[in-house]
Design an enzyme around this catalytic site. Sequence first.
Site, PDB file in Angstrom:
ATOM      1  N   LYS A 180       0.863  -1.181   0.000  1.00 54.64           N
ATOM      2  CA  LYS A 180       0.000   0.000   0.000  1.00 54.64           C
ATOM      3  C   LYS A 180       0.899   1.230   0.000  1.00 54.64           C
ATOM      4  CE  LYS A 180      -1.778   2.802   2.899  1.00 54.64           C
ATOM      5  NZ  LYS A 180      -1.733   4.054   2.068  1.00 54.64           N
ATOM      6  N   GLU A 255       9.477   1.969  10.953  1.00 56.10           N
ATOM      7  CA  GLU A 255      10.425   3.079  10.824  1.00 56.10           C
ATOM      8  C   GLU A 255       9.606   4.355  10.928  1.00 56.10           C
ATOM      9  OE1 GLU A 255      11.830   6.163   9.652  1.00 56.10           O
ATOM     10  OE2 GLU A 255      12.129   5.378   7.629  1.00 56.10           O
ATOM     11  N   CYS A 289      13.116  11.484   6.705  1.00 55.60           N
ATOM     12  CA  CYS A 289      13.066  11.028   8.090  1.00 55.60           C
ATOM     13  C   CYS A 289      14.417  11.143   8.782  1.00 55.60           C
ATOM     14  CB  CYS A 289      12.551   9.594   8.154  1.00 55.60           C
ATOM     15  SG  CYS A 289      13.508   8.419   7.168  1.00 55.60           S
ATOM     16  N   GLU A 389       9.179  16.206  14.997  1.00 60.60           N
ATOM     17  CA  GLU A 389       9.560  16.067  13.598  1.00 60.60           C
ATOM     18  C   GLU A 389       8.642  16.961  12.764  1.00 60.60           C
ATOM     19  OE1 GLU A 389      10.814  12.484  10.662  1.00 60.60           O
ATOM     20  OE2 GLU A 389       8.819  12.307  11.557  1.00 60.60           O
TER      21      GLU A 389
END
Length: 484
Positions: A180, A255, A289, A389
Site C-alpha cells: 500500500k 520506521e 526522516c 519532527e
Amino acid sequence: MSAIGELETPAGVGAGPAALIEDRVIADGAPIPVINPFTDRAIGTTHEAGGAIVDEAVAAAVAALPSWSRTSAAHRATVLRATADLIDHHGHRIAATVTSEMGMPTALSTATQQVLPASVLRATADAAERFPWEQTVDGAIVRRVAGGVVAAITPWNMPVHQIIAKVAAAFAAGCTVVLKPSEATPFDAALVRRCFLEAGLPAGAFAIVNGTGPETGQALSSHPDITHVSFTGSVRGGKAVAAAAAESLARTTLELGGKSPAVVLPDADLDAVVPRILASGLVNSGQACNATTRLVLPAAHADRIEQLIGDALAELVFGDPTAPETTHGPLASAAHARRVLDHIDLARHDGGRVIAGTGEQLGIGNSRCFVAPIVFGDLDRSASAVREEIFGPVLVVQYYRDVAEAIEVANDSQYGLSAEVWSADRDHAVEVATHLEVGQVKINGVRTRERPTVPFGGVKNSGYGRELGSVGIAEFTEVSAVMA
C-alpha cells in the site's frame, strides 16, 4: 528492454486503479485525486481499495507464496538484478512521475528514486546469495525460510526508495508482498511493480492496493493472512499498525521518523562542514526522516557558524522542480505546507532567534506549497521545534561547550533514527558515535547510496526492526531447526 505498458509517463494521467492484482486492474471505491504540488492541479486519480479488495490482493499473494518461496536464492537474486536493470532503463519515467506526484526536484528524484533503488536491488541480490540460509548449530540443521505474506506500507516522501527497501528484501527472502503506497504517490508504485513483473516475478507475488491509512491500511495491517507488516510513517501511524497487526500476531517492522542531530566536533573544518549539514537537513525541502534537523555545534565558533549558515541558505534555488537549476521544490501538499508554517509560528512564539532564512510562504507560480527555509537558535530543549519532527525546511541550532554536552544534547530526544558526526579525527568521531542512542550514525558525510547494505532503522520512538542488506532480509524470514 521491453516497454512498460501498464502506465504511461509522467504519472498515468487519468483514473488510476484501487488495486493491481495479478494482471488485473481494479478501479473501485472512493476517488482520491493526486495533486502536483507545483502546478496545484490533479495529475490523476486513484481509488480507495477498502477491505474487500484487500482480501482479494492478499488471497493472490497467499496463492503465489508456495511456488515463489521454493525458488532458489540465486533465482530470486536474478529477478532483483533484472528489476534493477529495468528501473535504470525506465529511470527518466520513474523520476518524472515522482517529481509530478510530490514535487521532488528532478536531479534529486533521479539520484534517490532511480539510481539508489537500483543500487539497493543489486546489493540485496548480492546479500541474498551470501545469506546463511542453512547452518549447523549444536548438531541441528537451522534454516532460514520465507516468513509468509508481507504487507508493505510506504510513505510519500521518498516513495520508490522506500518501496524497494522493503520489497527487495521480502522477495529475496521468498515472501510475497501486498504493497500500500501513499495515496499521494500511487503511480510510481505501479511502475515499480511493472518492472518486477517484466523481470520475471510471478504476478500474484506482488499486489498493490491503493487508499488511505485509516481504511485500506487498517484492513491490510489487520488481515489474518498477513504474517509481517513493514511500515514507514509517523509514530501515530506506527502505533495503529502495530495494534492492528497484533490481532493476528503478525510481526512488525516500524520506521517512524526522527529528529536527527548533526554533531560537529570542535576540530572539524567548519567552512566545509556547515554547508553540508545544511544540505543534509534541508534535503527534499526537509521532507526526509533522517534529515539532520538539529545542528549540534561548538559554542566557541558561534559567530563563524552563523555566518556560514546564512551563506549556505543564500545558495539555495527554489522553483519549478523540473528545472535543472532548482535545488529545492515545493512541499508535498498545501495542507502539509500549512502545518510547517504553524510550526514556524510556534517556534517564534517559543522565543526562537532567527539565525538565517525567513520561514515564509513563497509565491512561486500557482503553488501554495513553497516554504522558505529557516534556522532557529536559542530555543529551550523542551520547545516543539527542538522535539517534534516538522518534516519541512526548519532547522534548530543547539550549541554545546564540550563534547560530553554535545553527546547529551544529541541524545535528548524521543527519537533515535540516525545522526551524523563530523571531525578531522575519524577515530574520535567513531568513538563519539558509540555514545549516540540512534540506529545509524554517518561519519563525515558518508551516504546511504555509498553503503546500500548497511542496516537502517531506529530506536526509541523511531521504531524497531531494520531495512537493507542481510539484516533486512532476515527481518522477513522464520527460523526452522531440525534436530536429528
